[in-house]
Design a protein around this motif. Structure first.
Motif, mmCIF file in Angstrom:
data_model
loop_
_atom_site.group_PDB
_atom_site.id
_atom_site.type_symbol
_atom_site.label_atom_id
_atom_site.label_comp_id
_atom_site.label_asym_id
_atom_site.label_seq_id
_atom_site.Cartn_x
_atom_site.Cartn_y
_atom_site.Cartn_z
ATOM 1 N N UNK A 131 69.896 71.573 5.621
ATOM 2 C CA UNK A 131 70.469 72.479 6.625
ATOM 3 C C UNK A 131 71.807 72.020 7.204
ATOM 4 N N UNK A 132 72.111 70.727 7.180
ATOM 5 C CA UNK A 132 73.432 70.300 7.659
ATOM 6 C C UNK A 132 74.562 70.982 6.872
ATOM 7 N N UNK A 167 79.100 74.764 6.196
ATOM 8 C CA UNK A 167 79.686 75.909 5.495
ATOM 9 C C UNK A 167 79.995 77.062 6.443
ATOM 10 N N UNK A 168 79.303 77.096 7.583
ATOM 11 C CA UNK A 168 79.497 78.187 8.548
ATOM 12 C C UNK A 168 80.780 78.039 9.352
ATOM 13 N N UNK A 181 85.372 74.632 6.410
ATOM 14 C CA UNK A 181 84.097 73.971 6.139
ATOM 15 C C UNK A 181 84.283 72.458 6.148
ATOM 16 N N UNK A 182 83.330 71.742 6.706
ATOM 17 C CA UNK A 182 83.506 70.310 6.937
ATOM 18 C C UNK A 182 83.038 69.465 5.759
ATOM 19 N N UNK A 183 83.815 68.435 5.442
ATOM 20 C CA UNK A 183 83.416 67.428 4.473
ATOM 21 C C UNK A 183 82.620 66.331 5.168
ATOM 22 N N UNK A 201 81.730 76.695 18.425
ATOM 23 C CA UNK A 201 80.522 77.510 18.617
ATOM 24 C C UNK A 201 79.446 77.249 17.571
ATOM 25 N N UNK A 202 79.875 76.954 16.346
ATOM 26 C CA UNK A 202 78.905 76.704 15.277
ATOM 27 C C UNK A 202 78.073 75.463 15.584
#
Length: 461
Positions: A189-190, A195-196, A201-203, A395-396
Motif C-alpha cells: 500500500x505504500x 503513486x497518488x 509520484x515519490x521514489x 493532502x495525500x
C-alpha cells in the motif's frame, strides 16, 4: 448481524448502487455517475465482507469495463506501470528472506544480545520490525516471523499469558507505523500512496525524506504508549541459555542465506539510489526477485514460491486504484470534492491538517478498508486542496497517515486483524480498543505537530 452480515451487505450494496444510479446528480457526467454508483456499491460490499475482497474487486473491474466507464488502460492502469510489479517482487523477496532462514537468524541474534526484561522485549520488537522492514518488504510475513521468535522468548521466560498477550499485540501494532518509514516497508500500500502524489509520484529516497522522520516519531509514540498502557503483571527474566541454544540450532550460515543477503543488499542499494540510476524501484524489485531464482547465483526462489504472491490482493489493489483514477478521469472526484466538502478550503495549514485527518478517520471508521478509503478520500482531498496550489503530497500523505494508522476495532487495519486470536498474536478486540481509542488522538498530533511542520522545513508547504 453475525453470519447474516454478508447477505445484509449484499442487499445494502445493491440498494446503494441502484439508488445512486437512479438519482439525478447535476454537473456529473454519465460516466462519472456510473463510477459513483459502482464504486460506492463496491465499497459497501468490502465493508460488509460480502465475499473475499478479490472477488468483489473482480466484479467492480468487470462492471467498469463492460459499461465502458473508462478506457481499459485507465481501469487497469496498475498493470501498465511499475507499481504492481513492485508489489509482486516484494512478495517474492519476502518469501525468499523468510524461507531461507535469514530473517529468523537476524531475529535470534538481536534477541540474544539486547533482550533482558519485559521493557527490552517491547523495544526489541520495534527495533526488529525496523531492521526487517528493509529486508522483508511486507508487514505480515515480518510480523509472523517476529512473533515466532517471541513465542520462544515467552516460553523460555515462563511469561504469564496475560503478559504474552501484550507482547503479541505489540508485534502487530508496531508493524503499522514502522512499515511507513520506508517506501518498501509495506510494498502493498505504500506505493499506492506514492503513486497518488501525481504529478510527482515519490521514489524511495523522496518517500524517506517526506515520511521517514514523521513515522519514526509515530513509532516512538506508539512504543511509549504500549509501555505505559500495557505494563507486565510481574518482572520477567529472559532465559539466555535457551535463546542461545535456539540460535545455535540454526547452525552455520548457509549458502542460500548468503545468496539471499547479497540480493537483498543489492536491492536496498538500488532502492536508495533510484534518483541516481533512474530505474523505477518496481523494475528493480521484480528483477532482483527474478534473479533469486537463477541457478548458481540464486537458487532461492522455486516455482512454488509463486504461491506467496496473492492474486486476490493484486485484484483488490487494482480495483482500489481504479476507484481513484477512473473517478478522476470521469470527473467523479472533482464532483465529490465540490459537492460533499466545504466550498472554502482552510488556508491555515494546521486547520487543514486537522480537517483532512478528521474526514479520513470518520470515513475509515465506517468503511474499515484502508485501501478502499484511500481510493475515495485521497482523490477527493487532492481535488479539494487544488485551489491552494500546495504540493499534492501534503493532502495525500495526511490522508494516508490518518487512514493507515487509525484503528479501533481489528477490522480497521489488516495488520491488526491478521494477528488477532490465540493462534497468532493472542490478543483480542479488548486490547485493540484499549489502545486504538486514545491512539486516534495521536493521529491529529502526527498531522498537525509532526508532519506539517516537518514538511514546511523541507519546503513542501
Amino acid at each position: 448481524m453475525g453470519k447474516n452480515k454478508p447477505i445484509i451487505g449484499l442487499v445494502v450494496g445493491i440498494l446503494v448502487g441502484l439508488g445512486l444510479y437512479f438519482t439525478n446528480f447535476q454537473g456529473l457526467s454519465n460516466e462519472g455517475h456510473l463510477c459513483l454508483a459502482f464504486s460506492l456499491m463496491t465499497v459497501a460490499f468490502w465493508a460488509f465482507g460480502v465475499a473475499q475482497p478479490g472477488y468483489i474487486s473482480a466484479i467492480y473491474l468487470v462492471l467498469l469495463s463492460v459499461f465502458k466507464v473508462a478506457p481499459g488502460t485507465t481501469i487497469f492502469s496498475t498493470w501498465t506501470g511499475p507499481m504492481m510489479y513492485l508489489i509482486i517482487g516484494a512478495y517474492l523477496i519476502a518469501t525468499a528472506v523468510k524461507d531461507s532462514g535469514l530473517g529468523e537468524r537476524i531475529a535470534y541474534w538481536y534477541i540474544s544480545k539486547y533482550v533482558t526484561n519485559f521493557k527490552s522485549i517491547i523495544i526489541s520488537i520495534f527495533a526488529l520490525t525496523f531492521i526487517l522492514a528493509l529486508l522483508i518488504p511486507h508487514p505480515w510475513p515480518r510480523a509472523f516471523l517476529i512473533m515466532s521468535v517471541m513465542a520462544v522468548v515467552i516460553k523460555s521466560a515462563n511469561i504469564p499469558h496475560v503478559d504474552a498477550v501484550k507482547i503479541g499485540f505489540t508485534v502487530f501494532t508496531a508493524s503499522i507505523p514502522v512499515s511507513m518509514i520506508f517506501l518498501t516497508g509495506d510494498a502493498s500500500i505504500n506505493p499506492l500512496a506514492a503513486e497518488s502524489c501525481l504529478p510527482e509520484p515519490m521514489g524511495w529516497m523522496r518517500w524517506l525524506e517526506v515520511m521517514g522522520l514523521p513515522m519514526v516519531v509515530a513509532s516512538l509514540i506508539t512504543m511509549g504508549m504500549i509501555l505505559v498502557m500495557f505494563k507486565p503483571t510481574k518482572e520477567i527474566s529472559i532465559n539466555k541459555e535457551e535463546i542461545a541454544a535456539k540460535r545455535a540450532s540454526l547452525g552455520a550460515i548457509t549458502g542460500i542465506e548468503k545468496r539471499t543477503t547479497f540480493w537483498v543488499v543489492l536491492a536496498i542499494i538500488l532502492w536508495m539510489t533510484d534518483s541516481i540510476h533512474g530505474i523505477n524501484i518496481g523494475w528493480v524489485t521484480l528483477a532482483i526477485a527474478a534473479c533469486m531464482a537463477l541457478p548458481k547465483v540464486g537458487g532461492i526462489l522455486t516455482p512454488k514460491s509463486w504461491g506467496g504472491v496473492p492474486v486476490q490482493t493484486l485484484l483488490f489493489l487494482t480495483a482500489a486504484v481504479a476507484i481513484g483514477r477512473v473517478g478522476g478521469a470521469t470527473g467523479m472526484n472533482a464532483w465529490l470534492a465540490s459537492t460533499v466538502l466545504p466550498s472554502t478550503v482552510p488556508t491555515n495549514m494546521f486547520v487543514l491538517g486537522a480537517f483532512i485527518t478528521a474526514v479520513a478517520i470518520i470515513i475509515h471508521m465506517f468503511f474499515g478498508s484502508v485501501i478502499a478509503v484511500m481510493g475515495i478520500v485521497i482523490p477527493a482531498m487532492a481535488a479539494f486542496t487544488q485551489p491552494l496550489g500546495i504540493n499534492p503530497i501534503i493532502p495525500v500523505m495526511i490522508t494516508y497517515t490518518a487512514v493507515n494508522c487509525h484503528f479501533i476495532l481489528p477490522f480497521h487495519n489488516l495488520a491488526i486483524l491478521v494477528g488477532m486470536g490465540e493462534e497468532n498474536g493472542m490478543y483480542s478486540e479488548k486490547e485493540t480498543m484499549k489502545f486504538g481509542i486514545p491512539y486516534t488522538v495521536v493521529l491529529f498530533i502526527l498531522s498537525c505537530v509532526v508532519e506539517l511542520p516537518w514538511w514546511k522545513v523541507i519546503g513542501l508547504w
